[in-house]
Design an enzyme around this catalytic site. Structure first.
Site, short mmCIF file in Angstrom:
data_model
loop_
_atom_site.label_atom_id
_atom_site.label_comp_id
_atom_site.label_asym_id
_atom_site.label_seq_id
_atom_site.Cartn_x
_atom_site.Cartn_y
_atom_site.Cartn_z
N CYS A 115 0.80 -1.22 0.00
CA CYS A 115 0.00 0.00 0.00
C CYS A 115 0.83 1.27 0.00
CB CYS A 115 -0.95 -0.04 1.19
SG CYS A 115 -1.85 -1.60 1.28
N HIS A 265 -4.13 6.09 1.05
CA HIS A 265 -4.38 4.72 0.60
C HIS A 265 -5.83 4.36 0.93
CE1 HIS A 265 -4.40 0.47 0.23
NE2 HIS A 265 -4.39 0.25 1.53
N ASN A 295 -10.18 -2.37 -2.06
CA ASN A 295 -8.81 -1.99 -1.70
C ASN A 295 -7.88 -2.72 -2.66
OD1 ASN A 295 -6.22 -1.97 -0.64
ND2 ASN A 295 -6.88 -2.15 1.49
#
Lengths: 348, 83
Positions: A115, A265, A295
């Site tokens: 990430c 993120h 995600n």
């Protein structure tokens, strides 16, 4: 001064959709609406059998080439970030050089982050461009966490989606840098909090690694699957990210009021809203875009940023703060002055 | 280890009031101090994250994830934040 700036972004999502309704049939006590309210995600995209992260990266790069008309023979740097490599070796970036038809004078290498991939990638590319080692860089980020996730592990399957993104970065003459400053950091004590234990040389996938266990919440996984300690990740994020943002603003000698857009993120709705409130970021300056892709690990920031550019929310001249954080633990943040040169500029 | 005052701060809260907030946040009717958490499927990672966020936001304390994951009952959870 000669420095690096972003010319264009693009991304690619695989065709297969995994909806909350489908997941709700697998997870008792987790109706579709609860999944949406907790994660902020309506659906995520996942690769099909025979489709891999490098395939998504090729599609993202080809989209970017097609949209911008960039002459791919000018690319002299290819940097690829993934945690889903095709093989241990060769380096996937080398395979991508050939698949994308780039010249053999291109420098190509992989790096492995999740990430925090974009701030690190931009820092690497800016360093090589500012040093005169490269002039036209293609940064590719692709992950397929779905390959690691057990179908009956709701703690991760509700969150993660597969995707790739492509960022074109070129040298240009500017009075001030368009990328940076950067703040990067690492704390390997959190390595066990987000991990696929088996599959490397230290713990190969053997019969023992494939033994499935069910945790107290009913999630099923083996050592060959992704494991996430959600509360530990939250604790790390809630502590680290505010420090990271304040540190970056301090290095840049700016305040949050000077920032036009904040793109963190895109981990989950719960986490993003908690961070927004903690950081006191105005809602109209806080960019979210993950409800229909989930995600996507390394690609969350590029996807959100591209959407904000294309929707007109980010305008030329805007100052953007990005921050990535997660697996490792690893984190990074930097500023981006959004001043893409036109596609038909003489040096392009 | 344990809990630390959160720099963001929050107003003081009584134990009973926090229990009511917890029950609402976790959508867990009938939550009491004696309620066992450890072996209940509802005490999953999302519920634990919800709890960490609530404690930080409403009570102003940051609890370590390890400590939270070791509690067996609501009473032990409330004891963690020293109410």
């Amino acid at each position: 001064m000669r420095t690096a700036s972003i010319r264009a972004l693009d991304h690619y999502l695989p065709d297969t959709r995994l909806t909350n309704d489908e997941l709700a049939t697998l997870y008792p006590g987790w109706p579709s609406e609860r999944i949406r309210s907790k994660t902020g995600i309506v659906e995520r995209r996942v690769v099909a059998p025979g489709e891999f992260a490098s395939d998504l990266a090729v599609r993202a790069a080809e989209r970017l080439f097609e949209r911008t008309g960039v002459d791919r023979s000018r690319i002299d740097l290819l940097v690829y970030c993934t945690q889903s490599p095709d093989r241990f070796l060769p380096t996937t970036a080398c395979v991508l050089q050939e698949r994308l038809g780039l010249g053999t004078s291109v420098a190509a290498f992989d790096y492995n982050l999740g990430c925090s991939a974009l701030p690190y990638g931009l820092a690497i590319v800016r360093g090589l461009i500012d040093a005169g080692i490269a002039s036209t860089a293609l940064l590719l980020l692709a992950d397929t966490y779905s390959r690691f996730i057990h179908p009956l592990d709701k703690s991760v399957r509700t969150l993660f989606g597969d995707a790739a993104s492509a960022v074109l970065i070129t040298a240009s003459e500017r009075a001030t840098p368009a990328l940076g400053p950067f703040v990067l950091g690492t704390d390997g004590s959190g390595a066990q909090s987000l991990i696929v234990p088996a599959g490397g040389l230290r713990q190969p996938v053997d019969a023992a690694a494939l033994v499935e266990r069910t945790d107290l919440s009913g999630n099923v996984r083996s050592d060959a699957n992704l494991y996430m300690n959600g509360p530990a990740i939250f604790e790390f994020t809630a502590r680290r990210v505010p420090e990271l943002v304040r540190s970056l603003l301090s290095v840049a000698n700016l305040s949050l009021d000077d920032i036009d857009h904040v793109i963190l993120h895109q981990a989950s709705e719960m986490l993003l809203e908690h961070l927004r409130v903690t950081l006191k970021v105005r809602a109209d300056r806080f960019i979210r875009h993950f409800s229909h892709c989930g995600n996507t690990v390394s690609s969350t920031i590029p996807i959100a940023m591209q959407h904000a550019v294309e929707s007109g929310r980010i305008q030329a001249g805007d100052l953007i703060l990005i921050a990535g954080f997660g697996v490792g633990y690893s984190w990074g943040a930097n500023l981006i002055r959004w001043e893409p040169d036109p596609w038909n500029a003489p040096n392009f | 280890m344990g809990c630390e005052p959160d720099p963001m701060g929050a107003r003081p809260m009584e134990r009973a009031e926090l229990l009511r907030h917890l029950a609402a946040q976790l959508e867990w009717p009938g939550l009491e101090e004696s309620t066992a958490l450890r072996d209940d499927a509802r005490w999953d990672s999302v519920a634990q994250i919800d709890t960490l966020m609530l404690l930080q936001r409403d009570v102003g304390v940051s609890v370590a994830a390890d400590d939270l994951q070791n509690v067996r009952t609501v009473r032990e959870l409330l004891d963690l934040v020293d109410l």
